[in-house]
Design an enzyme around this catalytic site. Structure first.
Site, PDB file in Angstrom:
ATOM      1  N   LYS A  39       1.824 -15.589  14.297  1.00  0.00           N
ATOM      2  CA  LYS A  39       1.332 -16.692  14.905  1.00  0.00           C
ATOM      3  C   LYS A  39       1.133 -17.728  14.002  1.00  0.00           C
ATOM      4  O   LYS A  39       0.998 -19.079  14.184  1.00  0.00           O
ATOM      5  CB  LYS A  39       0.306 -16.664  16.088  1.00  0.00           C
ATOM      6  CG  LYS A  39      -0.927 -16.046  15.580  1.00  0.00           C
ATOM      7  CD  LYS A  39      -1.432 -15.009  16.443  1.00  0.00           C
ATOM      8  CE  LYS A  39      -2.565 -14.101  16.070  1.00  0.00           C
ATOM      9  NZ  LYS A  39      -2.472 -12.711  16.572  1.00  0.00           N
ATOM     10  N   ARG A  97       0.779  -1.065   0.106  1.00  0.00           N
ATOM     11  CA  ARG A  97      -0.047   0.057   0.016  1.00  0.00           C
ATOM     12  C   ARG A  97       0.890   1.430  -0.006  1.00  0.00           C
ATOM     13  O   ARG A  97       1.910   1.221   0.302  1.00  0.00           O
ATOM     14  CB  ARG A  97      -1.028   0.311   1.129  1.00  0.00           C
ATOM     15  CG  ARG A  97      -1.874  -1.189   1.211  1.00  0.00           C
ATOM     16  CD  ARG A  97      -2.546  -1.361   2.568  1.00  0.00           C
ATOM     17  NE  ARG A  97      -1.661  -1.877   3.453  1.00  0.00           N
ATOM     18  CZ  ARG A  97      -1.665  -1.958   4.803  1.00  0.00           C
ATOM     19  NH1 ARG A  97      -2.799  -1.692   5.447  1.00  0.00           N
ATOM     20  NH2 ARG A  97      -0.741  -2.250   5.813  1.00  0.00           N
ATOM     21  N   GLU A 136     -12.624  -8.565  14.597  1.00  0.00           N
ATOM     22  CA  GLU A 136     -12.556  -8.364  13.128  1.00  0.00           C
ATOM     23  C   GLU A 136     -13.915  -8.470  12.466  1.00  0.00           C
ATOM     24  O   GLU A 136     -14.884  -8.835  13.120  1.00  0.00           O
ATOM     25  CB  GLU A 136     -11.811  -9.208  12.604  1.00  0.00           C
ATOM     26  CG  GLU A 136     -10.405  -9.750  13.162  1.00  0.00           C
ATOM     27  CD  GLU A 136      -9.257  -9.091  12.602  1.00  0.00           C
ATOM     28  OE1 GLU A 136      -9.393  -8.527  11.489  1.00  0.00           O
ATOM     29  OE2 GLU A 136      -8.044  -9.144  13.181  1.00  0.00           O
ATOM     30  N   GLY A 170     -13.310  -2.083  17.597  1.00  0.00           N
ATOM     31  CA  GLY A 170     -12.244  -2.632  16.970  1.00  0.00           C
ATOM     32  C   GLY A 170     -11.596  -3.686  17.886  1.00  0.00           C
ATOM     33  O   GLY A 170     -10.413  -4.220  17.705  1.00  0.00           O
ATOM     34  N   VAL A 178       2.772 -14.773  20.911  1.00  0.00           N
ATOM     35  CA  VAL A 178       1.930 -15.314  21.737  1.00  0.00           C
ATOM     36  C   VAL A 178       1.851 -14.260  22.826  1.00  0.00           C
ATOM     37  O   VAL A 178       2.961 -14.020  23.326  1.00  0.00           O
ATOM     38  CB  VAL A 178       2.309 -16.728  22.274  1.00  0.00           C
ATOM     39  CG1 VAL A 178       1.494 -17.193  23.698  1.00  0.00           C
ATOM     40  CG2 VAL A 178       2.312 -17.707  21.392  1.00  0.00           C
ATOM     41  N   LYS A 181      -1.611 -20.297  19.021  1.00  0.00           N
ATOM     42  CA  LYS A 181      -0.643 -19.895  20.279  1.00  0.00           C
ATOM     43  C   LYS A 181      -0.280 -21.232  21.265  1.00  0.00           C
ATOM     44  O   LYS A 181       0.767 -21.213  21.722  1.00  0.00           O
ATOM     45  CB  LYS A 181      -1.403 -18.718  20.970  1.00  0.00           C
ATOM     46  CG  LYS A 181      -1.591 -17.629  20.212  1.00  0.00           C
ATOM     47  CD  LYS A 181      -2.589 -16.344  20.857  1.00  0.00           C
ATOM     48  CE  LYS A 181      -2.476 -15.133  20.216  1.00  0.00           C
ATOM     49  NZ  LYS A 181      -3.604 -14.174  20.337  1.00  0.00           N
TER      50      LYS A 181
END
Lengths: 412, 412
Positions: free
Chosen positions: B100, B44, B185, B182, B127, B200
């Site tokens: 992860k 980007r 997701e 936030g 983690v 994890k």
């Protein structure tokens, strides 16, 4: 690589036990072909002990044996621990110590010798027993400026306070109980008067702020004067009383450090640390709050931290450790009376309503606390935040109230 | 030493920010004369960004610049992260990753390349965000055999469960709330179905037990089916529901690992981990219980862990890291149905009293739970401990009860 242990007490024998019990995995992690316990130095005899054949009385045997690369110091006390550790480091041996008195008093000197001789001087077990604290602080949190730290660093006092809070027993009763089951020494002064916690916060503050902080520069109060009435008022306020050791950065060159019983809000992670457990809350400028929790003392927990340091010495063989701190040329700890805090005050007042009116006139918006079956002449309240000096000066002007107990409110 | 960042999202930009903000102390700790951020790789554009001049689009620029000794990978996802990281390690650059998914899927391969090339591959941030977990596990607890680990490793699900517990809001309502601020997701699957926590615990289990544990070998259940009724029954039982990722040693060659919502006793340190916070409880054979607690995600906490790894790469320059794990040749994770557990069961029963009698006949001494305003046909109970297979087989024989919810009891 051979290892020697100096001091075959509870912790020293625990080190021998862990080295044996987990020998295979320890050897693998140490990246050495051998890792043998060769000597145990102690003035006492241990007839019939499984390690009896390793016991020696003469320190020079360790000092002059070149096959001994790592010396574990679990003797405690300042002397002769300081002389022995210095000599080992000077002779090019790495040293691992659990001796907080030694590190708090002489850490700067010993770290300097270790650096000069390119060997390790490690002391993870000196703070928080088996809880990894010193290495995470110096390594994992290396990207942070540590703004402040709050610790419950003494298991004996936390055990006593927990019993007072949960079972409503008074200080003297619980202290006796703690002595009977081995959680408190016959002479409990170092624990209950806060000296042990003070040494530990000095070690942490030295590590984090880079300059040796001496125990006698840190204002220290113990828990022996805590009354069950204070415990009840803390509950009413919405928290608990804990012995809190804290250190904060004041500016580039100065810090505040204090050890004292304090009101801890119920929402704090430190409020839920019970019995002999320890915890350290670290506030970093990038990471925010991080808490380390576990058993702060005890044979095997402490031994496990020492053995982890031994493994680290093996891995670092020939390369110097990255951490250390410089000696203190002038006192960097500011006067605690100049620090901001809120205070909890319990007092006697012959005319409680009038006294509370005077309190409000003097302090502004205080939080008045209550408890069941309080004497009619007792008042208790929490002041707004101001410097401790200003708050105490105000308190002195209130002739209608006679303070019985004054405790700080911790912001952890 | 120069540093490059691959992926200028939330975490990547946090790394740039921490490197700048704490530059002086980081440089000192890194023992380098310089430590400069030279490139930021991203597809980007970032017009007006303070680091705009560092943005590049071509990975080869980083790969072929010999002045770049450390590459930070914060791209996320498996591809092309795996190819880029492999190439960097092959080229003799140390890599620090917060990814992860990458470490859980390819950690063994990447650690092998790092070892061959004598560079570091570090992933503390993968983690527990900013909480020091991986390094303490591998170093500070090196003297312990780790018997078991229990983690709250996903902040999104812990936020959702906390709101359900504290405010009595249902899953869908809180998920929407979490998405709005936030914490979740748009596509929340990886979080709420437990995949993130699974990755994890796989990383931690691989590290502790020395053999790569793949996510698809770990039974994983999410929290999307948790009902407020279950939350209330957990309270009645004396605990809370948490998404627990756990791993235990079964014998020298095998381990159990599972991710699922579970009843956690109120006395557990994990019961008091609220909101987006994470915690890991480690049970060692010498140290006992140790808990690490803090923010498991977020820009600056995660960035601080990455930068600590960067500092470590600098300090370790030229010496290989001691930890790693071997590839998995056969599955070492045992079937979760063969593991011992107690189960909480909520069920529908047309004749509750008779059904509970049948339950007692089948399971033995169950703990019956109650809640306010429960439907008359609802029963809930906790079974004694047995293998999960035996318990579920017994449940299947009870034709008078229709299970609505089955959850495990965690021993943490």
């Amino acid at each position: 690589m051979n290892v020697a242990i100096m001091g075959y007490g509870v912790v020293g024998s625990g080190v021998a036990e862990v080295l044996k019990k987990n020998h295979e995995s320890i050897l693998k992690k140490s990246m050495q072909s051998t890792l043998e316990l060769k000597y145990i130095l102690d003035i006492r005899d241990f007839p019939g002990d499984e390690n009896e054949s390793l016991i020696i009385k003469d320190f020079d045997t360790i000092l002059h044996d070149e096959s001994v690369g790592i010396v574990v110091e679990t003797m405690g006390g300042l002397h002769p621990a300081f002389e022995f550790v210095s000599a080992c480091l000077q002779a090019g041996k790495s040293v691992v110590s659990s001796n907080k008195e030694l590190v708090a008093a002489k850490g700067d000197v010993l770290l300097r010798i270790a650096e000069e001789k390119n060997v390790s001087f490690l002391f993870e077990a000196s703070v928080g027993g088996g809880i990894p604290i010193i290495r995470p602080l110096s390594q994992c949190l290396a990207a942070n400026e540590i703004d402040e730290m709050y610790g419950i660093l003494n298991g004996t006092t936390n055990f006593i306070l927990t019993k007072m809070i949960d079972e409503g027993l008074d200080f003297d009763t619980v202290l006796r109980m703690a002595q009977e089951n081995g959680y408190a020494e016959k002479d409990p002064t170092a624990d209950v008067e806060g000296h042990d916690a003070c040494r530990k916060i000095c070690i942490l503050a030295s590590l984090v702020y880079g300059t040796h902080v001496y125990p006698d520069s840190v204002h220290t109060e113990g828990i022996s004067k805590i009354d069950l009435a204070d415990v009840e008022y803390a509950k009413n306020w919405g928290g608990v009383i804990k012995l809190i050791a804290q250190a904060k950065k004041v500016d580039e060159n100065r810090l505040s450090a204090i050890v004292s019983p304090a009101f801890v809000p119920g929402s704090s992670q430190l409020a839920n640390v019970h019995d002999v457990f320890n915890a350290l809350l670290v506030r970093g400028n990038a990471v925010g709050d991080v808490v380390f929790y576990g058993r702060g003392a005890g044979k095997l927990p402490t031994a496990s931290a020492i053995v982890a340091d031994v493994i680290d010495c093996c891995q670092q063989d020939g390369t110097k450790k990255a951490y250390g701190w410089k000696s203190c040329e002038e006192n960097i700890v500011v006067d605690y009376l100049d620090q901001n805090t809120a205070l909890y005050i319990r007092a006697e007042a012959q005319a409680p309503q009038e006294a509370l009116a005077a309190v409000r006139n003097t302090f502004g918006a205080v939080t008045v606390l209550t408890r069941k079956d309080a004497p009619e002449t007792e008042i208790a309240f929490v002041t707004p935040v101001d410097t401790e000096r200003a708050l105490r000066t105000k308190l002195d002007t209130l002739h209608s109230v006679k303070p019985l107990s004054v405790l700080r409110i911790a912001e952890c």
